[in-house]
Design an enzyme around this catalytic site. Sequence first.
Site, PDB file in Angstrom:
ATOM      1  N   LYS A 202      -3.842   0.464  -7.025  1.00 61.85           N
ATOM      2  CA  LYS A 202      -4.078   0.489  -5.574  1.00 61.85           C
ATOM      3  C   LYS A 202      -5.117   1.573  -5.213  1.00 61.85           C
ATOM      4  O   LYS A 202      -5.607   2.272  -6.077  1.00 61.85           O
ATOM      5  CB  LYS A 202      -2.757   0.696  -4.839  1.00 61.85           C
ATOM      6  CG  LYS A 202      -1.662  -0.330  -5.233  1.00 61.85           C
ATOM      7  CD  LYS A 202      -1.936  -1.723  -4.682  1.00 61.85           C
ATOM      8  CE  LYS A 202      -1.158  -2.844  -5.336  1.00 61.85           C
ATOM      9  NZ  LYS A 202       0.274  -2.864  -5.139  1.00 61.85           N
TER      10      LYS A 202
HETATM   11  C1  LIG Z   1       1.638  -3.593  -5.341  1.00 61.97           C
HETATM   12  C2  LIG Z   1       2.331  -4.481  -4.380  1.00 61.97           C
HETATM   13  C3  LIG Z   1       3.694  -4.351  -4.039  1.00 61.97           C
HETATM   14  C4  LIG Z   1       4.658  -3.488  -4.792  1.00 61.97           C
HETATM   15  O1  LIG Z   1       4.300  -2.200  -4.941  1.00 61.97           O
HETATM   16  P1  LIG Z   1       4.893  -1.343  -6.177  1.00 61.97           P
HETATM   17  O2  LIG Z   1       4.458   0.034  -5.790  1.00 61.97           O
HETATM   18  O3  LIG Z   1       4.269  -1.844  -7.426  1.00 61.97           O
HETATM   19  O4  LIG Z   1       6.381  -1.484  -6.167  1.00 61.97           O
HETATM   20  C5  LIG Z   1       4.195  -5.141  -3.017  1.00 61.97           C
HETATM   21  N1  LIG Z   1       3.432  -6.039  -2.376  1.00 61.97           N
HETATM   22  C6  LIG Z   1       2.142  -6.220  -2.700  1.00 61.97           C
HETATM   23  C7  LIG Z   1       1.356  -7.233  -1.938  1.00 61.97           C
HETATM   24  C8  LIG Z   1       1.553  -5.470  -3.720  1.00 61.97           C
HETATM   25  O5  LIG Z   1       0.273  -5.682  -4.052  1.00 61.97           O
END
Ligand SMILES: *Cc1c(COP(=O)(O)O)cnc(C)c1O
Length: 403
Positions: A202
């Site tokens: 991210k």
């Molecule tokens: C990355 C992501 C999540 C989950 O996040 P984590 O930190 O990996 O638990 C949820 N929704 C979307 C759309 C994502 O891209």
Amino acid sequence: MHQATLTDEALAIKGGAPVRETLLPYGRQSIDEDDIQCVVGVLRSDWLTTGPNVAEFEEAFAAYVGAKYAVSFASGTAALHGAAFASGLGPGDEAITSPMTFAATANCVLYQGATPVFADVSTDTLNLDPQKTAARITPRTRALLPVDYAGHPAEINAFLEIADRHGLIVIEDACHALGAHYLQRRTGSVAHMTVFSFHPVKHLTTGEGGMVTTDRSDFAETLRRFRNHGISSDARQRQSQGQWHYEMVLLGFNYRLTDIACALGLSQLRKLEVNLLRRGEIASRYASAFRDLAAITLPVTREDMTHAWHLYPIQLNLEKLSATRAEVFRALRAENIGVNVHYIPVHLHPYYRDRFGDRAGEFPVAENAHERLISLPMFHGMSDQDVEDVIKAVRKVTSHFLA
Ligand SMILES: *Cc1c(COP(=O)(O)O)cnc(C)c1O
């Protein structure tokens, strides 16, 4: 089929030389010396978990997105769970969400014993379609869960209007959209609650981590309790007040983000704007390099929005190609371009099929897009050479398979 004659233009999958020697991933973190020093500083301090960096990171994050409150969580998924809990979702309730997302968006509804209901997406952005969402509302609907697919903000005002009419809560899954703008407002300041993830792919990372932002003090208080076993004060508050007494007032979890992680988050937040600009630059370079390619459709950005470019998903125009998506995918991987697919629509996963029945065909826009999608590498640490390698590989592979 067009046959390449020069050996160096032969596809790597057919024995030719790959465009690059090492695999370029579709996403990855950037960690610099500052980040490392911030983390080391916490390791030498008194607080490894809930300490001063947690509050500081939450305040800085809330200020950045323009929300009153930010509550950190151990992951984006834990943050989604917290938001689902705070919205009051429970057994018998329904929440409407997008099939074009990571499974965690819908899973958080199931954690609460409620039922996720899918509605189809818009053709241009692949974001949850407000009209199709409105058509799925029942007396059991309690929440709407739009997702900012790839980093393009969902139509939050349309969802807020629907929510007003039916008394619903809007939880925006903005795990892709940190730093995006929706009608001049930063993502995280518009919906009733907005959820972010700090996973390494991210925009900003804490290893694992997540955040919920909101303007409502009642949601913020519930979220803080929910991430700390349902206890009404935290250990630092008790120490500073010389108190040992605490009360558990709801059934929560240990979903706390550590001080170590928050120190990294604070350090990463300082670089976010520069990193967003770099992602925007890469997207523009892709868009101009691929403008003339009939074989692919590029992602769009609607007027009055800015895109955060978590992903760069292209769609193959399969009718113009002599290959399937799987073949194009494998050919790009052989060129050492780490392409990916986002997403297999959630309702098509075996768990969802087993639990809710085979719904294939019910969400044709999402399902049709899924057959054509390929995510190209997109992360702020990409060098200009990395970007040129992706462009060269996409042109090489698509021109080879042009029907
Ligand atoms: C990355 C992501 C999540 C989950 O996040 P984590 O930190 O990996 O638990 C949820 N929704 C979307 C759309 C994502 O891209």
